[in-house]
Design an enzyme around this catalytic site. Structure first.
Site, PDB file in Angstrom:
ATOM      1  N   SER A 182       0.803  -1.221   0.000  1.00 51.84           N
ATOM      2  CA  SER A 182       0.000   0.000   0.000  1.00 51.84           C
ATOM      3  C   SER A 182       0.841   1.279   0.000  1.00 51.84           C
ATOM      4  O   SER A 182       1.663   1.487  -0.892  1.00 51.84           O
ATOM      5  CB  SER A 182      -0.940  -0.068   1.206  1.00 51.84           C
ATOM      6  OG  SER A 182      -1.751   1.037   1.270  1.00 51.84           O
TER       7      SER A 182
ATOM      8  N   ASN B 195      -7.957   8.731   6.580  1.00 49.15           N
ATOM      9  CA  ASN B 195      -6.927   8.694   5.541  1.00 49.15           C
ATOM     10  C   ASN B 195      -7.493   8.403   4.146  1.00 49.15           C
ATOM     11  O   ASN B 195      -6.747   8.314   3.183  1.00 49.15           O
ATOM     12  CB  ASN B 195      -5.839   7.675   5.899  1.00 49.15           C
ATOM     13  CG  ASN B 195      -6.410   6.271   6.072  1.00 49.15           C
ATOM     14  OD1 ASN B 195      -7.376   5.893   5.409  1.00 49.15           O
ATOM     15  ND2 ASN B 195      -5.819   5.499   6.961  1.00 49.15           N
TER      16      ASN B 195
ATOM     17  N   ARG C 286      -2.207   4.013  20.224  1.00 52.60           N
ATOM     18  CA  ARG C 286      -2.418   2.582  19.931  1.00 52.60           C
ATOM     19  C   ARG C 286      -1.198   2.045  19.176  1.00 52.60           C
ATOM     20  O   ARG C 286      -0.502   2.815  18.480  1.00 52.60           O
ATOM     21  CB  ARG C 286      -3.688   2.367  19.100  1.00 52.60           C
ATOM     22  CG  ARG C 286      -3.733   3.179  17.833  1.00 52.60           C
ATOM     23  CD  ARG C 286      -4.946   2.860  16.986  1.00 52.60           C
ATOM     24  NE  ARG C 286      -4.756   1.643  16.190  1.00 52.60           N
ATOM     25  CZ  ARG C 286      -4.113   1.598  15.037  1.00 52.60           C
ATOM     26  NH1 ARG C 286      -3.568   2.689  14.512  1.00 52.60           N
ATOM     27  NH2 ARG C 286      -3.991   0.463  14.396  1.00 52.60           N
TER      28      ARG C 286
ATOM     29  N   SER D 267       0.576   0.497  16.136  1.00 51.91           N
ATOM     30  CA  SER D 267       0.240   0.365  14.711  1.00 51.91           C
ATOM     31  C   SER D 267       0.159  -1.115  14.358  1.00 51.91           C
ATOM     32  O   SER D 267       0.879  -1.938  14.919  1.00 51.91           O
ATOM     33  CB  SER D 267       1.330   1.034  13.873  1.00 51.91           C
ATOM     34  OG  SER D 267       1.301   0.513  12.554  1.00 51.91           O
TER      35      SER D 267
HETATM   36  C1  LIG Z   1      -3.665   5.956  11.390  1.00 52.44           C
HETATM   37  C2  LIG Z   1      -3.720   5.262  10.090  1.00 52.44           C
HETATM   38  O1  LIG Z   1      -3.809   5.926   9.052  1.00 52.44           O
HETATM   39  N1  LIG Z   1      -3.658   3.919  10.127  1.00 52.44           N
HETATM   40  C3  LIG Z   1      -3.716   3.099   8.902  1.00 52.44           C
HETATM   41  C4  LIG Z   1      -2.664   2.030   8.920  1.00 52.44           C
HETATM   42  O2  LIG Z   1      -2.901   1.178  10.014  1.00 52.44           O
HETATM   43  P1  LIG Z   1      -2.041   1.137  11.363  1.00 52.44           P
HETATM   44  O3  LIG Z   1      -2.565  -0.059  12.104  1.00 52.44           O
HETATM   45  O4  LIG Z   1      -2.330   2.433  12.040  1.00 52.44           O
HETATM   46  O5  LIG Z   1      -0.609   1.055  10.971  1.00 52.44           O
HETATM   47  O6  LIG Z   1      -2.742   1.276   7.706  1.00 52.44           O
HETATM   48  C5  LIG Z   1      -3.969   0.578   7.553  1.00 52.44           C
HETATM   49  C6  LIG Z   1      -3.895  -0.224   6.275  1.00 52.44           C
HETATM   50  O7  LIG Z   1      -3.724   0.577   5.171  1.00 52.44           O
HETATM   51  C7  LIG Z   1      -5.127   1.572   7.533  1.00 52.44           C
HETATM   52  O8  LIG Z   1      -6.338   0.868   7.465  1.00 52.44           O
HETATM   53  C8  LIG Z   1      -5.074   2.433   8.796  1.00 52.44           C
HETATM   54  O9  LIG Z   1      -6.056   3.426   8.748  1.00 52.44           O
HETATM   55 MG   LIG Z   2      -3.747   1.184   0.498  1.00 55.64          MG
END
Ligand SMILES: CC(=O)N[C@H]1[C@@H](OP(=O)(O)O)O[C@H](CO)[C@@H](O)[C@@H]1O
Ligand SMILES: [Mg+2]
Length: 554
Positions: free
Chosen positions: A67, A384, A513, A515
């Site tokens: 991604s 996002n 939180r 990630s």
């Molecule tokens: C704050 C943030 O933007 N987190 C993103 C990111 O996840 P995290 O678990 O925060 O790394 O990547 C995910 C997959 O693309 C998306 O679903 C999510 O919204």
């Molecule tokens: Mg993506």
């Protein structure tokens, strides 16, 4: 397990040894890591996808992408038969498979899982897995690993669908399992036809103050730009200029793309001050996220961001209006809005003021999608830019019946048009997963329908200033949370410390939180001024470091 199956697994698994010293976790959106250590994981996810196909007796998808992450990363995730994310019930098995130390361990795990879950396994069975990948250079070799994983299960076949956006692959899986046309050209045709239908169903009486017929789209130097170039050939009545289309020299996600624009609030590479006054949008590296922006005048590279929350609000306004035009049943239609704690507080207030039911889920589309599917119409978005609108089968059926009735009154005629519009939206917007390309077309046609400029849209409400920071810690998993990630459970007392910082700021809100895609703890803060939001985020980050250092030393 039959001897020939056992042999097939042993032989191929030994070609994909587990790299030493790493622990893989299925995370927010599948496995992600530096591409150089992912071959064994992707191979094992190939096996997992075959087992999922055998269990569900349906076509399964396997997508290779990281991604918005940097180009040297890659990842792998599974699409379930519905086109949604793999059921969370299988995630612990996915983790166990990815971390199995050797072929022997792997074989035992599979054998036990097959028995425990009554998976039809062995000769005479049939499984099918569609494989897709984004434009990352590591994708080709990883796709081979996936193929070998799928083929290691007797009776399973892997179909290489080539370079695709993540939402395209999910769409194909969904269509295949519903017995619908499922090729890439079917995807493009469905989107452009539904867009054309919505264009035709615009009311002629609405006054438009728009002079801007053009949208410029940043393709993040990835697959989305490439596919948008193809899609736009069939789109009439809208000028789409694609930049960073993935054909040139630019590096994927480097200073470009939806994640960059949303987090930095700066315009992406390939854009300049001369673009101010034109509507601009940005996709992420696998084209499942979409944000809009306006380039601001001055040398700051700054933009006015129109994020996922504002896209959600625009969609909600449009859907609500169509629902109010439906004469009967409108009181009974359940419309739900789903956000995460990252949604700007001003957006949640705005949606609630519209009398909409708003619920929060943990981060990650798997949670939002599941919740949105509980409604007749469920609209979900992450700030996002990842989101979509889901329509229940029952409601679509009702719309089709409604549409078939002959109308004699002008209200009846309007209701019929509203039903047709909702049906077209359900075809335009991806029902499997958030899709930047279909989202872009829906935003564009709604703006035209309303006669709104991007500025008018952006004025719906003013975002509260916010700040997001990442904190590197020894063990991010020492943080556990509850209430859709808005409250910390462990380490003890961290939540109290956050509360006392929040109390110092007007309209203050903050949460932390781990990630699920990066080795960091994310800190989010908002407050009535940017300075206060920055200060709140910084002080909460200090508490995170302090409490996690204590937790690890204990
Ligand atoms: C704050 C943030 O933007 N987190 C993103 C990111 O996840 P995290 O678990 O925060 O790394 O990547 C995910 C997959 O693309 C998306 O679903 C999510 O919204
Ligand atoms: Mg993506």
């Amino acid at each position: 397990m039959a001897a020939d199956q056992q042999l097939a697994l042993f032989q191929t698994a030994s070609a994909f040894p587990l790299p030493p010293g790493v622990k893989f976790s299925y995370g927010t959106a599948g496995f992600r890591a530096d591409a150089s250590i992912l071959a064994s994981t992707v191979f094992r996810v190939g096996i997992l996808a075959s087992l999922r196909s055998l269990k569900t007796q349906s076509v399964i998808g396997l997508m290779i992408t990281a991604s918005h992450n940097q180009v040297s990363d890659n990842g792998v995730k599974i699409s379930d038969p519905s086109g949604g994310m793999m059921t969370q019930e299988w995630e612990p098995f996915a983790d166990a498979l990815a971390n199995a130390s050797d072929p022997d361990d792997l074989f035992k795990l599979i054998n036990q899982f097959v028995i425990n879950n009554n998976i039809p396994f062995g000769r005479g069975q049939y499984a099918e897995v569609l494989l897709g990948r984004d434009t990352r250079p590591s994708g080709k070799a990883l796709l081979e690993a996936a193929k070998q994983g799928v083929n290691a299960v007797i009776g399973a076949i892997a179909v290489d669908m080539g370079i695709l956006t993540t939402p395209q692959l999910h769409w194909m899986v969904r269509c295949r399992n519903k017995g619908l046309k499922a090729s890439e050209s079917d995807y493009f045709a469905q989107l452009s036809d539904a867009f054309g239908c919505l264009m035709d169903l615009r009311s002629q009486t609405i006054e438009t103050n728009r002079t801007d017929s053009k949208v410029i789209v940043d393709g993040a130097n990835g697959v989305g730009g490439k596919k948008l170039e193809e899609l736009k050939q069939g789109v009439k009545g809208l000028e789409i200029e694609v930049r960073n289309s993935g054909k040139g020299e630019g590096i994927l996600n480097a200073g470009v793309g939806a994640d960059f624009v949303q987090k930095e609030k700066l315009f992406p590479g390939g854009f300049g001050e001369s673009d101010s006054g034109t509507r601009c949008a940005s996709l992420d590296g696998d084209a499942d996220r979409l944000v809009y922006f306006c380039v601001l005048k001055g040398n700051s590279k700054k933009v006015d961001l129109v994020d996922g929350d504002k896209i959600l609000s625009l969609f909600a306004i449009f859907i609500k209006e169509q629902m109010s035009l439906l004469e009967e049943k409108k009181e009974k239609i359940k419309l739900g809005i789903v956000q995460t704690a990252y949604a700007n507080g001003a957006s949640t207030d705005f949606l609630k003021q519209m009398d909409l039911e708003v619920v929060l889920t943990p981060t990650g589309v798997k949670y939002l999608h599941e919740k949105a599917a509980e409604y007749d119409i469920g609209i979900y978005f992450e700030a996002n830019g990842h989101g979509t609108i889901l329509f229940s089968e029952n409601f679509l059926h009702w719309l089709e019946t409604r549409n078939a009735e002959v109308s004699h009154t002008s209200a009846g005629f309007e209701a019929q048009k509203a039903a047709l519009r909702l049906l077209a939206v359900s075809k335009l917007i991806n029902q499997a997963v958030g899709d930047a390309l279909s989202g872009l077309l829906l935003v564009e046609v709604i703006l035209l329908y309303l006669g709104w400029s991007i500025e008018r849209w952006n004025e719906l409400y003013q975002d509260l200033p916010s700040r997001q920071i990442k904190v590197s810690v020894a063990d991010r998993m020492a943080i556990t949370t509850t209430n859709a990630e808005t409250l910390v459970v462990t380490p003890p007392c961290l939540q109290e410390a956050i509360n006392s910082e929040v109390a110092k700021h007007s309209r203050g809100r903050s949460f932390v939180r781990p990630s699920g895609t990066e080795n960091v703890v994310r800190v989010y803060a908002e407050a009535s001024t940017q300075q206060a939001a920055d200060c709140l985020a910084q002080s909460v980050a200090e508490h995170v470091k302090h409490f996690l250092a204590l937790a690890t030393s204990n």
